[in-house]
Design an enzyme around this catalytic site. Structure first.
Site, PDB file in Angstrom:
ATOM      1  CG  ASP A 154     -10.697 -66.869  -5.477  1.00 57.33           C
ATOM      2  OD1 ASP A 154     -10.293 -66.241  -4.119  1.00 57.33           O
ATOM      3  OD2 ASP A 154     -11.386 -67.225  -5.433  1.00 57.33           O
ATOM      4  CD  GLU A 203     -14.437 -65.654 -14.144  1.00 54.70           C
ATOM      5  OE1 GLU A 203     -15.521 -65.960 -13.513  1.00 54.70           O
ATOM      6  OE2 GLU A 203     -14.358 -64.239 -13.910  1.00 54.70           O
ATOM      7  CG  ASP A 251     -19.673 -66.346 -13.708  1.00 52.54           C
ATOM      8  OD1 ASP A 251     -20.399 -65.968 -12.790  1.00 52.54           O
ATOM      9  OD2 ASP A 251     -19.186 -64.664 -14.096  1.00 52.54           O
ATOM     10  CG  HIS A 289     -17.205 -67.159 -11.311  1.00 51.50           C
ATOM     11  ND1 HIS A 289     -18.036 -65.770 -11.481  1.00 51.50           N
ATOM     12  CD2 HIS A 289     -16.520 -66.688  -9.916  1.00 51.50           C
ATOM     13  CE1 HIS A 289     -17.756 -64.737 -10.422  1.00 51.50           C
ATOM     14  NE2 HIS A 289     -16.712 -65.487  -9.542  1.00 51.50           N
TER      15      HIS A 289
END
Ligand code: GLP
Length: 263
Positions: free
Chosen positions: A67, A143, A136, A138
């Site tokens: 990314d 996400e 979380d 990801h």
């Protein structure tokens, strides 16, 4: 899923580096999927050491990064381009033309994302994908709520991710790019092997959800339970919320014993 629990961050980094080294010795033109963030730094340091002291050769390796932020130039001090240069590329002999990182500033993002996917296929697919994990759950910048079949595309970052990345942008959430180009969850799942690394108590819940929770888009890393070749390499702190720690340790000990009998 194989879960390897090591006492410390240094030891988990070493185990991950040995897996990459062994794969590279078997396949000199290895295709590596790479991650950024603080977690893989120890792995990268170990690979640099193996290159410098043992002559581990990366000259035929191709890399694809997961990314990159949208809207900052590649030479920005906190771009993932700069991160990779600093922590890996400037110390290894991977040819520049073999290193792929999403280009955040290109116009025509959709075409770029399609091209990136095609480049991975043209390289023969990713042999080993290195992954960190967000608090979380990801992976990359996929996400929670990301499609588990998603491909490379632009994602909007959650508030939690913006806050986690704020220290890199002068501690102001407002300065963190709001979007990123990321390989999709489906792109990651196409890798032949995934190495998911995590260290520290702050990742313990995410790891427990990813490894022992339900498979859900709410925890994108949980889809790795469906991947035939994923190894989760974590330290004791990141393992602290797992239910089956003793079993994972037993599995690993048995495997080591089998391997030592083979040699
Ligand atoms: C970012 C990156 C992820 C990384 C995560 C955790 O969101 N896009 O690839 O896994 O941060 O980073 P760290 O390893 O610093 O905790």
């Amino acid at each position: 899923m194989e879960v390897i629990i090591q006492p410390t961050y240094e030891e988990l980094a070493e185990v991950a580096a040995e897996i990459v080294r062994d794969a590279l010795l078997k396949k000199p033109n290895l295709v590596l999927g790479l991650a950024t963030g603080s977690t893989p730094i120890g792995l990268y340091e170990a690979l640099v050491r193996m290159h410098r002291t043992d002559g581990l050769d990366f000259s035929n390796v191709t890399t694809f990064n997961l990314d990159e932020y949208v809207g900052i130039p590649p030479n920005h001090p906190y771009s993932y381009h700069t991160f990779m240069e600093t922590h890996l590329f400037n110390a290894l002999n991977i040819p520049a033309e073999n290193r792929y990182i999403p280009q955040s500033t290109t116009v025509g993002h959709e075409e770029f994302c399609e091209w990136y996917e095609a480049a991975i296929v043209d390289a023969g697919g990713i042999d080993i994908q290195v992954l960190g994990i967000g608090k979380d759950g990801h992976i990359g910048f996929n996400e929670p709520s990301s499609s588990l079949g998603s491909r490379t595309r632009i994602k909007t970052l959650t508030q939690s991710t913006l806050e986690a990345n704020a220290p890199h942008f002068g501690s102001t959430v407002d300065a963190v790019p709001k979007m990123a180009i990321t390989m999709g969850v489906g792109t990651i799942m196409d890798a032949k092997q995934c190495l998911l690394l995590a260290s520290g108590e702050s990742k313990a819940v995410a790891i427990a959800n990813a490894v022992e929770g339900a498979i859900t888009a709410e925890v994108p890393a949980s889809v790795l339970q469906m991947h035939p070749q994923t190894i989760v390499i974590i330290d004791e702190a990141a393992a602290s919320q797992l239910k089956r720690v003793d079993y994972y340790k037993q599995v690993y000990a048995n495997k080591q014993e089998l391997l030592s009998q083979d040699h």
